[in-house]
Design an enzyme around this catalytic site. Structure first.
Site, PDB file in Angstrom:
ATOM      1  N   HIS A 205       0.866  -1.201   0.000  1.00  0.00           N
ATOM      2  CA  HIS A 205       0.000   0.000   0.000  1.00  0.00           C
ATOM      3  C   HIS A 205       0.890   1.234   0.000  1.00  0.00           C
ATOM      4  CE1 HIS A 205      -3.888   2.103   1.455  1.00  0.00           C
ATOM      5  NE2 HIS A 205      -3.024   3.046   1.135  1.00  0.00           N
TER       6      HIS A 205
ATOM      7  N   HIS B   2       1.438   5.394  -1.825  1.00  0.00           N
ATOM      8  CA  HIS B   2       1.009   6.501  -2.687  1.00  0.00           C
ATOM      9  C   HIS B   2       2.254   7.118  -3.304  1.00  0.00           C
ATOM     10  CE1 HIS B   2      -3.125   6.502  -1.037  1.00  0.00           C
ATOM     11  NE2 HIS B   2      -2.507   6.059   0.049  1.00  0.00           N
TER      12      HIS B   2
ATOM     13  N   LYS C  48      -9.330  -0.676  -5.898  1.00  0.00           N
ATOM     14  CA  LYS C  48      -9.356   0.001  -4.601  1.00  0.00           C
ATOM     15  C   LYS C  48     -10.669   0.738  -4.407  1.00  0.00           C
ATOM     16  CE  LYS C  48      -7.992   1.765  -0.681  1.00  0.00           C
ATOM     17  NZ  LYS C  48      -6.914   2.703  -0.403  1.00  0.00           N
TER      18      LYS C  48
ATOM     19  N   HIS D 167     -10.649   0.842   1.740  1.00  0.00           N
ATOM     20  CA  HIS D 167     -10.454   1.860   2.779  1.00  0.00           C
ATOM     21  C   HIS D 167     -11.669   1.741   3.690  1.00  0.00           C
ATOM     22  CE1 HIS D 167      -8.883   5.794   4.361  1.00  0.00           C
ATOM     23  NE2 HIS D 167     -10.072   5.680   4.951  1.00  0.00           N
TER      24      HIS D 167
ATOM     25  N   HIS E  65      -4.686  -0.747   5.805  1.00  0.00           N
ATOM     26  CA  HIS E  65      -4.235   0.030   6.962  1.00  0.00           C
ATOM     27  C   HIS E  65      -5.193  -0.076   8.152  1.00  0.00           C
ATOM     28  CE1 HIS E  65      -6.976   2.757   4.974  1.00  0.00           C
ATOM     29  NE2 HIS E  65      -6.094   3.215   4.121  1.00  0.00           N
TER      30      HIS E  65
ATOM     31  N   ASP F 209       1.274   2.619   3.495  1.00  0.00           N
ATOM     32  CA  ASP F 209       0.414   3.794   3.292  1.00  0.00           C
ATOM     33  C   ASP F 209       1.239   5.077   3.303  1.00  0.00           C
ATOM     34  OD1 ASP F 209      -1.895   5.169   2.723  1.00  0.00           O
ATOM     35  OD2 ASP F 209      -2.572   5.270   4.800  1.00  0.00           O
TER      36      ASP F 209
HETATM   37  C1  NCD Z   1      -3.797   8.963   1.865  1.00  0.00           C
HETATM   38  C2  NCD Z   1      -3.372   9.994   0.820  1.00  0.00           C
HETATM   39  O1  NCD Z   1      -2.845  11.034   1.200  1.00  0.00           O
HETATM   40  O2  NCD Z   1      -3.543   9.730  -0.390  1.00  0.00           O
HETATM   41  N1  NCD Z   1      -3.852   9.599   3.153  1.00  0.00           N
HETATM   42  C3  NCD Z   1      -3.799   8.990   4.358  1.00  0.00           C
HETATM   43  O3  NCD Z   1      -3.947   9.677   5.369  1.00  0.00           O
HETATM   44  N2  NCD Z   1      -3.577   7.708   4.466  1.00  0.00           N
HETATM   45  C4  NCD Z   1      -5.091   8.357   1.479  1.00  0.00           C
HETATM   46  C5  NCD Z   1      -5.429   7.102   2.245  1.00  0.00           C
HETATM   47  O4  NCD Z   1      -4.817   6.065   2.074  1.00  0.00           O
HETATM   48  O5  NCD Z   1      -6.359   7.166   3.066  1.00  0.00           O
HETATM   49 ZN    ZN Z   2      -3.420   5.021   1.466  1.00  0.00          ZN
END
Ligand code: NCD
Ligand code: ZN
Length: 343
Positions: A13, A15, A98, A135, A173, A246
């Site tokens: 996971h 970003h 997702k 999520h 998460h 995450d």
């Molecule tokens: C994530 C993001 O910034 O894209 N933020 C977070 O707080 N985890 C989005 C997510 O996974 O919820």
């Molecule tokens: Zn995330």
């Protein structure tokens, strides 16, 4: 044990964002793991095969020379997604879909407003044996932010598990004891990722002694009892719990803001963060499976070749890192840390 060698990990996971951010995020991700499951919450959301494929190419273009890194791609479950797109996505090598409840988190405006509207899609996922990544938070403004995961499990997920018993799901998460109990109560086709921040900290880190925006992520940090349950799950050797950082970068100005964004950037040092958790729990021998085997098994991927080595030698994390034409404050910026990854 002051040195630990484990099989090369995966991050299920992450970003990576897009554009100029990729120079930072892809290099950092590749420094920690050989594969990462890349989240599709760009703007606009990646809800077509062409959009996901274009994004994959842009990520691949940023892999540092001499580094082995494979982005595992996911498709965003918007209201517009059709079963046909799911079939095409699978054929194109997309590994998961997702699901963001609309409004639950960063870039979730195109997410699903009404769960019953996606039953046909979930049927298609089940038929295609494609993973659903969730999520897991309700978005009702009446519901306390600290209760949103547990309420989602009780009010949405339990029902979905019964309706779609063969669907392979990852509750992303997880942050609560309830999340741990739920996964344990299910058949083997329900798993969960666990982040370093939820293993290391409870909500005091966010709120005591001042508001600390760099500890703010969604789902939000919970109680000490929740944190302890997550550590117990991660270090238990149960294959349904595996690594997903995450890591979610936001520019410093977007975090240090009267309306700060949710997300912790841990990709600069995620393995050292997990190593400290497992060390403190007396479970360093369990880190290899959590980081490199259980996720691959659930995703039905071969294990990565090679190993990485961590050592119990103090490092100090940077205060800031370059991020496109701006900066980010990495998780635990400026802090001393007892573990480091050997290059
Ligand atoms: C994530 C993001 O910034 O894209 N933020 C977070 O707080 N985890 C989005 C997510 O996974 O919820
Ligand atoms: Zn995330």
């Amino acid at each position: 044990m002051s040195k630990l060698t484990i099989p090369t990990p995966d991050d299920f996971h992450i970003h990576l964002r897009d554009g100029a951010a990729l120079a930072r995020t892809v290099a950092d991700a590749a420094s920690q793991c050989a594969r990462a499951l890349v989240m599709p919450n760009l703007t606009p959301a990646l809800d077509s095969v062409a959009a996901v494929e274009g994004y994959r190419e842009r990520i691949i273009a940023h892999i540092p020379e001499g580094t082995t890194f494979t982005p595992l791609m996911s498709l965003y479950l918007s209201d517009g997604l059709t079963p046909q797109t799911v079939i095409e996505a699978k054929a194109a090598g997309v590994v998961a879909v997702k699901w963001y409840p609309r409004g639950a988190t960063t870039n979730s405006a195109q997410g699903v407003a009404e769960v019953s509207a996606i039953y046909p899609l979930l049927e298609a996922l089940e038929a295609e044996d494609m993973l659903l990544l969730i999520h897991g938070e309700v978005t009702d403004p009446e519901i306390d932010i600290f209760d949103r995961e547990a309420r989602f499990i009780d009010e949405v997920l339990c029902d979905l598990r019964v309706r779609f018993p063969r669907l392979r799901m990852v509750l992303e998460h997880i942050t609560t004891k309830r999340g741990v109990e739920f996964v344990r109560s299910q058949a083997k086709n329900t798993a969960a990722t666990i982040t370093p921040q939820h293993l290391l900290f409870n909500r005091n880190a966010l709120l005591v002694g001042g508001i600390k925006p760099h500890y703010y992520c969604l789902p939000i940090l919970k109680t000490e009892a929740d944190r302890a349950a997550l550590v117990e799950a991660a270090t238990s050797g149960d294959p349904r719990f595996f690594l997903g950082t995450d890591s979610a970068p936001h520019a410093q100005s977007a975090k240090e803001n009267a309306c700060g964004c949710a997300g912790c950037y841990s990709a600069h040092a995620s393995l050292a963060l997990y190593a400290a958790v497992f060390d403190q729990a007396g479970a360093l021998d369990k880190l290899g499976n959590f980081a490199a085997r259980f996720g691959a098994d659930f995703y039905r991927l071969p294990y990565n070749p090679g190993t990485v080595t961590l050592e119990r030698v103090e490092q100090r994390f940077p205060e800031t890192l370059p991020y496109g034409d701006t900066t980010i404050v990495p998780f635990l910026a400026g802090e001393r840390w007892p573990w480091r990854l050997l290059a």
